[in-house]
Design a protein around this motif. Structure first.
Motif, PDB file in Angstrom:
ATOM      1  N   ALA A   1       3.870  17.411 -41.176  1.00 34.25           N
ATOM      2  CA  ALA A   1       5.287  17.269 -41.516  1.00 34.25           C
ATOM      3  C   ALA A   1       5.527  16.295 -42.654  1.00 34.25           C
TER       4      ALA A   1
ATOM      5  N   ILE B   1       5.426  23.725 -43.296  1.00 36.84           N
ATOM      6  CA  ILE B   1       6.428  22.930 -42.578  1.00 36.84           C
ATOM      7  C   ILE B   1       7.078  23.778 -41.486  1.00 36.84           C
TER       8      ILE B   1
ATOM      9  N   TYR C   1       4.732  24.120 -38.666  1.00 35.69           N
ATOM     10  CA  TYR C   1       4.684  22.867 -37.913  1.00 35.69           C
ATOM     11  C   TYR C   1       5.846  22.778 -36.926  1.00 35.69           C
TER      12      TYR C   1
ATOM     13  N   ASP D   1      10.282  14.584 -38.731  1.00 34.45           N
ATOM     14  CA  ASP D   1       9.912  15.545 -39.781  1.00 34.45           C
ATOM     15  C   ASP D   1      11.105  15.926 -40.643  1.00 34.45           C
TER      16      ASP D   1
ATOM     17  N   ASN E   1      14.314  21.850 -42.270  1.00 32.89           N
ATOM     18  CA  ASN E   1      13.849  21.579 -40.912  1.00 32.89           C
ATOM     19  C   ASN E   1      14.995  21.689 -39.909  1.00 32.89           C
TER      20      ASN E   1
END
Length: 486
Positions: free
Chosen positions: A71, A84, A87, A104, A293
């Motif tokens: 991250a 990402i 993740y 993250d 994210n």
């Protein structure tokens, strides 16, 4: 330097930080009932990085050979952005729920400043070096890094003009060690994080009638710093039975009012100060990476809506009814529209002057607005599909009472679904849709990345309107010299 374990993380919180909740000073945050569940979740995330089955997805190596959490790797290619996403999805799959402030998503705000290093070098090269240092430091020390940027809302007419220095965080002194700051900020997870990127929220940086320079400051603050006080809201899930409340008993993230009572910020932690241009820049670009994210988490919330609704109609044999299929289709359309925005934002990602690969901003921000705007409507659809038993089902202790279990089994069992299994599904749906935790989540999501008007402003400011304007001017045979009103 090495990846932290869950126990390393727990031990690191024993730094004397000043935390208050429910009328008491917390002396053992790791084991306090308000914080232990979410600290355990974060500890699990640290431990996942050490498990062989997850290493390829959750960790990576820097050019110097240091292994870091995936991250925290600066995104320089589209493959990095895809990494990402892998993740985030892998972590959420393992946890079995959605968490937002776990590090993250907030490191992305530092990446936005990293993008500005050329401009910052023109102001003072020290700041650009500090930013590079802290981006690397978070990765190599595996720090739980959060963001503090929301101001307490007093007289907002004064806040906008920078006139109320009593609540707005501002510089009160400078010395050879650093700057001294006073004021307050809100931040989720601050009480159990390692550090926060503290930055201004107010946006009226062009008001020449007020001295705004003292408010134009951004820095890294250790969450155990002397003079820093954490005043936390009461939890809604602490102490609840995890069977009856499977989400709120585990995933509640605690919000904190951070009081900066003349806190010293060392010069090496100052990222900009007394600079209006830097403050304006970070407010305009702060979510250019973190929104990616964030929207990934909204996508997972959509997945849970579909799953809870689907399981309920399948167990009761309603999936062949057209009206039910239509409602499920609406949930699927909602989910896939979020997914399309995320996928396209990576496909159309753009390199920055700072050397990073930035998700396409127009596609990312429009996806965020779509996800947030329509979630209450989709949650209501899920409630319709789960049905009225969401509101009337008794708790598990009652359902297992030997004196009434015969009746519970008779009226709650259906097909292969036992009364207990049906109740567990209803408890999950209730905690996601109807509980105090559910209500808190909706409000949190609405404002966690700035209020709705600011999110729409981000859409407006990141969409190139020129082709639309030129298209109609040509089709309508308008004079190319027409003046445009702004």
């Amino acid at each position: 330097m090495a990846l932290l374990t869950g126990d390393d993380y727990r031990r690191s919180l024993n730094d004397g930080r000043e935390v208050y909740i429910d009328g008491e000073r917390v002396h053992d945050i790791v084991n306090h009932p308000a914080f232990k569940p979410i600290i355990d979740v974060k500890a699990r995330m640290y431990d996942m990085n050490h498990e062989e089955r997850y290493k390829d997805k959750l960790t990576t190596k820097l050019a110097d050979g240091d292994e870091i959490c995936r991250a925290f790797k600066l995104p320089k290619t589209k493959e990095d952005l895809k990494g990402i996403r892998t993740y985030v999805e892998t972590v959420l799959d393992d946890l079995g729920g959605v968490v937002y402030r776990v590090g993250d998503e907030t490191i992305g705000e530092m990446w936005s400043l990293y993008d500005a290093q050329e401009r910052l070098n023109e102001i003072d090269p020290t700041y650009a070096e500090n930013i590079k240092h802290h981006v690397e430091r978070v990765a190599k020390k595996d720090l739980f890094h959060v963001s503090a940027n929301t101001d307490p809302k007093g007289d907002r007419s004064k806040l906008i003009n920078g006139e109320d220095g009593g609540t707005l965080l501002h510089i009160v002194a400078e010395n050879d060690k650093g700057i001294v700051v006073r004021g307050a900020k809100f931040e989720t997870a601050a009480a159990y994080a390692h550090q926060a990127f503290v930055k201004p929220t107010i946006s009226n940086w062009s008001n020449s009638s007020v001295n705004m320079e003292n408010y134009a400051v951004g820095f890294i603050c250790d969450m155990g710093s002397p003079g820093l006080k954490h005043i936390c809201r009461s939890p809604v899930g602490a102490g609840k039975d995890p069977v009856n409340y499977p989400l709120s008993s585990k995933f509640e993230e605690i919000d904190t009012l951070l009081i900066f009572d003349d806190v010293l910020i060392p010069w090496e932690n100052v990222l900009f100060h007394r600079n209006l241009e830097s403050a304006k820049y970070i407010r305009e670009t702060v979510h250019r990476y973190s929104s990616y994210n964030y929207v990934l988490r909204l996508l997972r919330r959509a997945d849970y809506l579909i799953g809870a609704a689907l399981l309920n109609v399948e167990q009761t044999g309603l999936t062949k009814i057209p009206a039910v299929q239509q409602k499920l289709s609406e949930l699927i359309n909602y989910r896939e529209t979020i997914n399309a925005h995320l996928t396209a934002a990576v496909s159309e990602a753009q390199p920055t002057s700072g050397g990073l690969m930035m998700p396409n901003q127009s596609l990312l921000y429009t996806g965020r607005v779509h996800a947030l705007k329509h979630f209450p409507e989709m949650a209501h659809l899920a409630r319709e599909l789960v049905g009225g038993q969401l509101a009337v089902t008794p708790d598990m202790e009652t359902m297992k009472d030997p004196q009434i279990k015969e009746y519970i089994d008779r009226f709650y069992s259906v097909g292969e679904w036992s009364a207990e299994e049906r109740a567990k599904l209803l408890y999950f749906a209730r905690d996601m849709l109807n509980s105090s935790y559910a209500g808190h989540q909706i409000t949190f999501e609405l404002f966690a990345q700035s209020p709705p008007f600011a999110q729409h402003a981000a859409v407006f400011n990141n969409y190139d309107l020129t082709p639309n304007r030129e298209l109609v001017m040509k089709a309508a045979n308008l004079s190319p010299g027409l003046a445009l009103q702004s």
